[in-house]
Design a protein around this motif. Sequence first.
Motif, PDB file in Angstrom:
ATOM      1  N   GLN A  69      15.395-180.934  93.920  1.00 46.20           N
ATOM      2  CA  GLN A  69      16.583-180.262  94.450  1.00 46.20           C
ATOM      3  C   GLN A  69      17.817-180.606  93.622  1.00 46.20           C
ATOM      4  N   ALA A  70      17.926-181.873  93.193  1.00 43.79           N
ATOM      5  CA  ALA A  70      19.078-182.282  92.386  1.00 43.79           C
ATOM      6  C   ALA A  70      19.068-181.591  91.030  1.00 43.79           C
ATOM      7  N   LEU A  71      17.885-181.442  90.437  1.00 44.73           N
ATOM      8  CA  LEU A  71      17.791-180.748  89.150  1.00 44.73           C
ATOM      9  C   LEU A  71      18.199-179.282  89.293  1.00 44.73           C
ATOM     10  N   ARG A  72      17.757-178.663  90.375  1.00 48.23           N
ATOM     11  CA  ARG A  72      18.082-177.253  90.576  1.00 48.23           C
ATOM     12  C   ARG A  72      19.573-177.065  90.857  1.00 48.23           C
ATOM     13  N   ALA A  73      20.155-177.993  91.618  1.00 48.40           N
ATOM     14  CA  ALA A  73      21.570-177.859  91.979  1.00 48.40           C
ATOM     15  C   ALA A  73      22.497-178.169  90.812  1.00 48.40           C
ATOM     16  N   SER A  74      22.005-178.926  89.842  1.00 49.94           N
ATOM     17  CA  SER A  74      22.858-179.316  88.726  1.00 49.94           C
ATOM     18  C   SER A  74      23.044-178.150  87.763  1.00 49.94           C
ATOM     19  N   GLU A 126       9.878-180.616  79.368  1.00 46.41           N
ATOM     20  CA  GLU A 126       9.197-181.280  80.487  1.00 46.41           C
ATOM     21  C   GLU A 126       9.580-182.751  80.549  1.00 46.41           C
ATOM     22  N   PHE A 127       9.847-183.225  81.758  1.00 46.04           N
ATOM     23  CA  PHE A 127      10.170-184.634  81.982  1.00 46.04           C
ATOM     24  C   PHE A 127       9.002-185.302  82.710  1.00 46.04           C
ATOM     25  N   VAL A 179       3.361-190.908  89.088  1.00 43.03           N
ATOM     26  CA  VAL A 179       3.837-190.169  87.919  1.00 43.03           C
ATOM     27  C   VAL A 179       4.377-188.821  88.393  1.00 43.03           C
ATOM     28  N   PHE A 180       5.673-188.597  88.151  1.00 42.19           N
ATOM     29  CA  PHE A 180       6.338-187.344  88.513  1.00 42.19           C
ATOM     30  C   PHE A 180       6.499-186.519  87.234  1.00 42.19           C
ATOM     31  N   THR A 181       5.963-185.319  87.218  1.00 41.86           N
ATOM     32  CA  THR A 181       6.091-184.434  86.057  1.00 41.86           C
ATOM     33  C   THR A 181       6.910-183.215  86.463  1.00 41.86           C
ATOM     34  N   TYR A 182       8.012-182.982  85.752  1.00 44.73           N
ATOM     35  CA  TYR A 182       8.939-181.899  86.086  1.00 44.73           C
ATOM     36  C   TYR A 182       8.876-180.830  84.999  1.00 44.73           C
ATOM     37  N   THR A 183       8.662-179.608  85.433  1.00 47.00           N
ATOM     38  CA  THR A 183       8.672-178.475  84.506  1.00 47.00           C
ATOM     39  C   THR A 183       9.607-177.405  85.058  1.00 47.00           C
ATOM     40  N   PRO A 184      10.417-176.795  84.177  1.00 50.75           N
ATOM     41  CA  PRO A 184      11.376-175.783  84.649  1.00 50.75           C
ATOM     42  C   PRO A 184      10.685-174.477  84.995  1.00 50.75           C
ATOM     43  N   VAL A 241       7.492-179.858  90.543  1.00 50.83           N
ATOM     44  CA  VAL A 241       7.171-181.287  90.445  1.00 50.83           C
ATOM     45  C   VAL A 241       5.688-181.487  90.756  1.00 50.83           C
ATOM     46  N   ASP A 242       4.972-182.071  89.814  1.00 48.86           N
ATOM     47  CA  ASP A 242       3.568-182.434  90.033  1.00 48.86           C
ATOM     48  C   ASP A 242       3.485-183.950  90.199  1.00 48.86           C
ATOM     49  N   LEU A 243       2.761-184.366  91.223  1.00 45.69           N
ATOM     50  CA  LEU A 243       2.623-185.790  91.527  1.00 45.69           C
ATOM     51  C   LEU A 243       1.209-186.255  91.212  1.00 45.69           C
ATOM     52  N   THR A 244       1.117-187.401  90.541  1.00 47.78           N
ATOM     53  CA  THR A 244      -0.188-188.000  90.241  1.00 47.78           C
ATOM     54  C   THR A 244      -0.100-189.496  90.510  1.00 47.78           C
ATOM     55  N   THR A 245      -1.127-190.027  91.171  1.00 45.22           N
ATOM     56  CA  THR A 245      -1.204-191.470  91.401  1.00 45.22           C
ATOM     57  C   THR A 245      -2.161-192.073  90.386  1.00 45.22           C
ATOM     58  N   ARG A 246      -1.689-193.068  89.666  1.00 39.42           N
ATOM     59  CA  ARG A 246      -2.491-193.724  88.630  1.00 39.42           C
ATOM     60  C   ARG A 246      -2.780-195.175  89.017  1.00 39.42           C
ATOM     61  N   GLU A 247      -3.603-195.828  88.210  1.00 42.41           N
ATOM     62  CA  GLU A 247      -3.840-197.257  88.398  1.00 42.41           C
ATOM     63  C   GLU A 247      -2.526-198.008  88.179  1.00 42.41           C
ATOM     64  N   THR A 248      -2.350-199.086  88.923  1.00 39.31           N
ATOM     65  CA  THR A 248      -1.074-199.813  88.860  1.00 39.31           C
ATOM     66  C   THR A 248      -0.766-200.325  87.458  1.00 39.31           C
TER      67      THR A 248
END
Length: 257
Positions: A76-81, A110-111, A139-144, A152-159
Amino acid sequence: MATGLTGGTPVTKRIDRFVTGGCLIFLVLLIVIGGSLLAALWYRLWSTENTTNRNRAAAEVEHRERIDRAARESAQALRASAATDPATLTALIGKHTRAPVITYNATHKEFTAKVEMSTIYDTAHLLTVGVERIVSCEVFTYTPGPDRAWRVDLTTRETATCRPGKQIGDLAHRARQVLENLNGDLMTVAEAQRVLDQARSPGRLIVRNVTHDKRTTTVSALLADATKTVGQCYRLTMSRPGNQVPSPATATPTSLC
């Protein structure tokens, strides 16, 4: 010939019956008390385990909600900016996710943000209480997308995946504390490097630039993990002496240093 006595005297018989009865009563009491103690112990064990499981279940829900909230609010912050430059967008992602390492892929715009997230919950034991943590590497992956929307794609990885980032985050925290406690200003790169070496980071924090305005001093630096294989640019800011409204020192990840 005289015959021997059999059966004993009435007094002896009463004593025998008293002793036998007393032993039976004692045995019954022992069984009852022992059973009660075992039941109480079993209930205590069940109660403590149930309390811990209940606390952990609640913590798992809270943990997931925190992750989802960070993803939602950062998007939301990325979109509002209105900003489009990677440095500002990186700072926004860092603000809402607390990720110490954020990379930018210029080809795909991509971030990717990696952050170790943890939630504490209380545990109950037989004689004591304690705390445990739920820890995950997110891991948060942001694509416009169209109309300034961000996916936003969310992935859980090994610590272990988040370990370099955690080390960089700890280093950024120590550097911020050094600036927070500094009396005076930083005028040159060499001076800033000498001061920030107090963060106990030999070779892991390299000052690249120092700039000033009327109120703040900004130090651009490259921070690395313990093995110096992962690096992240940071913008470290502090109030200048004489600032009428001093603000706390900050450490913000950025795309350039």
